[in-house]
Enzyme design. Structure first.
Site, PDB file in Angstrom:
ATOM      1  N   ASP A  67      -4.782  -3.114  -3.359  1.00 33.76           N
ATOM      2  CA  ASP A  67      -3.434  -3.506  -3.776  1.00 33.76           C
ATOM      3  C   ASP A  67      -2.505  -2.431  -3.225  1.00 33.76           C
ATOM      4  OD1 ASP A  67      -1.051  -3.936  -5.071  1.00 33.76           O
ATOM      5  OD2 ASP A  67      -1.826  -3.606  -7.096  1.00 33.76           O
ATOM      6  N   LYS A 116       7.140   0.145   1.269  1.00 31.94           N
ATOM      7  CA  LYS A 116       6.828  -1.284   1.308  1.00 31.94           C
ATOM      8  C   LYS A 116       8.094  -2.142   1.361  1.00 31.94           C
ATOM      9  CE  LYS A 116       4.064  -4.566  -1.364  1.00 31.94           C
ATOM     10  NZ  LYS A 116       3.200  -4.647  -2.566  1.00 31.94           N
ATOM     11  N   ASP A 131       4.854 -11.425 -11.871  1.00 31.96           N
ATOM     12  CA  ASP A 131       4.502 -10.126 -11.290  1.00 31.96           C
ATOM     13  C   ASP A 131       5.779  -9.338 -10.979  1.00 31.96           C
ATOM     14  OD1 ASP A 131       3.725  -8.023  -9.677  1.00 31.96           O
ATOM     15  OD2 ASP A 131       2.530  -9.219  -8.295  1.00 31.96           O
TER      16      ASP A 131
END
Ligand code: AMP
Length: 607
Positions: free
Chosen positions: A8, A70, A193
């Site tokens: 992850d 990210k 999420d």
């Protein structure tokens, strides 16, 4: 069976898992933590730091410490997240050669896939340390809402890290896999999420026959915990400006401390109703005087500051459910993923929306990596019946006359999938046609993400409209797009790669992969050297302690004097090897040092 890990790769933290026996397990790092900060730094001495050690020095080395990379992966130079990072990040964000983004750390600039590769490589090292063997294969997760450019860039990061990324899967899907794994249940679930940088919502059907089918997915790649932190920072900066008339934003170090304090306060407020933020000596007021920041933040204030952020996630959930044709009450289980779902307000709003409490017992930080490892194992295991049917989060289309986007593969189509379209030439003897590939939901081409363009060349010369070319667009199981073209009359075909417009070239990737391999070898060597150095120095200290007594014991013996002189020699050689950082030489001296220690102990035992 060959080992495969699930990674992850988070905005804030990353996590790695493996299926051991039949049990998916998270692998702790050397510090015993199950997640590792997705942070990379370069020290003044040029040393690369990843994870907790990078985070620990972030305040004093803010300019050379990257976090939340990210958010920038696969983004174009002028995209909003990059513009925001340019303004607020303490590290230097620069324009790359392909309309992409680079980050300057000390005297080098790094592409975002390189930064992500450092984190992936760290996860590989954590696993190898834990297992005591090499791992090459991995499944890496990405937010469901990632477009093709972001997926390709993530795949490039895997290549650079020297990992064989056999599949890229969506984070919420991975979470659902962990939730449904081995349970043999039929359920309609929603995965909410909210991580450090992104928000995703997915609706899935979990089947007792081990089929996991994603029905719909949506999200926002620019909405996450970092935005909550920013709200707190803004509140602190504003309050400080009102009180002291000083702008803290001008000081990078103060900003980094504010950011840390904001995040900590936010986390405290998940369990407490108020928290004190205290930052002594936050900024110099001149004349050898320093100013201090001290404020109490209450949970309600935080909730007010971030009300619209939470609402945005709820609105996306409602819209997604509606589009998929469901009522909120149809959802049987709600799985919460991401550190931000620990915030009570988030849990409350989610429970209100769905009319039921989210599931307990799923660890929001670990559930994604575990799911990736489950999927990886299933992919390698031929006997596995598990089937994952995911969807593409964005419409794939091409640009047509007038600047419009024509849909080819609609949003939420199950992947892998392919669609074809016939093009005809518009001019006599036309030998080439240019095709622009777009991803996004807007009718206007310019509002969508340009994935790339390609030119079909070598068409047969013929009157206009006489050449028919069938162009096939394909989205594979990783969610990555490719294109093939065929002349329908001659059957001649071309396969074309959609070169991501902000991606790295193959050459660059190869070079970066080599460098990262070199780094790995250097790092292994320096770790081995460090271990040998510590061993050696410990033995030398023991010998030093015994030396005088041994000297007294052997005072009258020529043989003893010789042995002592040999001992001095070997100690000197070992010290020299340490000085010269000569691992081979150091390894050569250790056995002799150990024998000398045994001999010393033997002499003293006789006294
Ligand atoms: P993830 O990307 O899933 O690791 O989520 C990280 C985000 O969750 C960061 O923005 C963290 O600040 C946030 N987070 C972690 N723990 C908590 C907590 N206890 N309360 C609120 N936010 C948290």
């Amino acid at each position: 069976m060959e080992k495969i890990i699930g990674i992850d790769l988070g905005t804030t933290n990353s996590c790695v898992a493996i299926v051991e026996g039949a049990t998916p397990t998270v692998i702790p790092n050397r510090g015993g933590y199950k997640t590792t900060p997705s942070m990379v730094a370069v020290t003044e001495a040029g040393k690369r730091l990843v994870g907790h050690i990078a985070k620990r020095q972030a305040i004093t080395n803010a300019e050379n410490t990257v976090y939340a990379a990210k958010r920038l992966i696969g983004r174009k130079w002028n995209s909003p997240p990059v513009v925001a990072a340019k303004e607020s990040a303490p590290y230097k964000v620069e324009e790359g050669p392909h309309d992409d983004v680079r980050i300057q750390l000390r005297d080098r600039s790094y592409s975002i896939p390189e930064i992500s590769a450092m984190i992936l490589q760290e996860m590989k090292i954590i696993t190898e340390d834990y297992l005591g063997e090499k791992v090459e294969k991995a499944v890496v997760t990405v937010p469901a809402y990632f477009n093709d450019n972001q997926r390709q860039a993530t795949r490039d990061a895997g290549l650079i890290a020297g990992l064989d990324v056999i599949r890229i899967i969506n984070e919420p899907t991975a979470a659902a896999l962990t939730y449904g794994f081995g349970k043999k249940i039929d359920r309609l679930v929603a995965v909410y999420d909210l991580g450090g940088g992104t928000f995703d919502i997915s609706i899935l059907e979990i089947g007792a026959n081990e089929v996991f089918k994603v029905i719909s997915t949506a999200g926002d790649t620019f909405l996450g915990g970092e935005d909550f932190d920013t709200r707190i920072m803004d509140w602190l900066v504003q309050g400080f400006a009102d009180e002291q008339n000083v702008d803290l934003r001008k000081d990078r170090m103060a900003l980094q401390r504010l950011k840390d304090a904001a995040e900590k306060a936010k986390m405290d407020l998940s369990v407490q109703s108020e928290t004190e933020i205290s930052l002594p000596f936050i900024i110099s007021a001149g004349h050898n005087e320093a100013l201090h920041l001290q404020r109490i933040l209450r949970r309600e204030t935080l909730e007010d500051l971030c009300e619209d952020l939470v609402s945005r996630t709820i609105d996306i959930c409602s819209a997604t459910l509606k589009e998929a044709g469901f009522e909120t009450g149809d959802i049987e289980d709600i799985i919460l993923v991401g550190g931000m779902t620990r915030m009570p307000k988030v849990q409350q709003r989610v429970a209100e929306l769905f009319g039921r409490e989210p599931c307990k017992g799923v660890h929001p930080d670990e559930v994604v990596a575990l799911g990736a490892s489950i999927q990886g194992t299933a992919l390698l295991d031929e006997a596995s019946e598990m089937l994952l049917l995911d969807v593409t989060p964005h419409t794939l289309g091409i640009m047509i006359v007038g600047g419009y986007s024509e849909e080819l593969i609609p949003q939420n189509s199950t992947v892998p999938t392919a669609r074809s379209k016939i093009f005809t030439t518009v001019r006599d003897n036309q030998t080439a046609v240019k095709i622009l590939v777009l991803q996004g939901e807007s009718e206007r081409a310019e509002e969508n993400e340009l994935l790339g363009e390609f030119i079909l060349t070598g068409l047969r010369r013929a009157a206009k409209g006489q050449v028919e070319i069938e162009v096939t667009f394909e989205i594979n199981a990783d969610g990555i797009v490719s294109v093939a073209a065929k002349d329908l009359e001659t059957g001649q075909s071309q396969s074309i790669n959609v070169t991501a417009s902000s991606g790295l070239t193959e050459d660059e990737i190869r070079k970066m992969a080599e460098e990262s391999q070199d780094y790995l070898v250097d790092r292994r060597m320096s770790e081995e050297f460090e271990a040998a150095r510590q061993d050696t120095e410990r033995i030398i200290r023991e010998l030093d302690r015994m030396y005088e007594d041994v000297e007294k014991m052997v005072a009258g013996s020529e043989f003893g004097q010789e042995a002592l002189s040999k001992a001095r020699d070997i100690i000197a050689r070992a010290r020299q090897a340490i000085e010269e950082k000569d691992l081979e030489q150091l390894k050569n001296t250790i056995d002799t040092l150990k024998r000398t220690r045994k001999m010393f102990k033997g002499v003293l035992a006789r006294s």
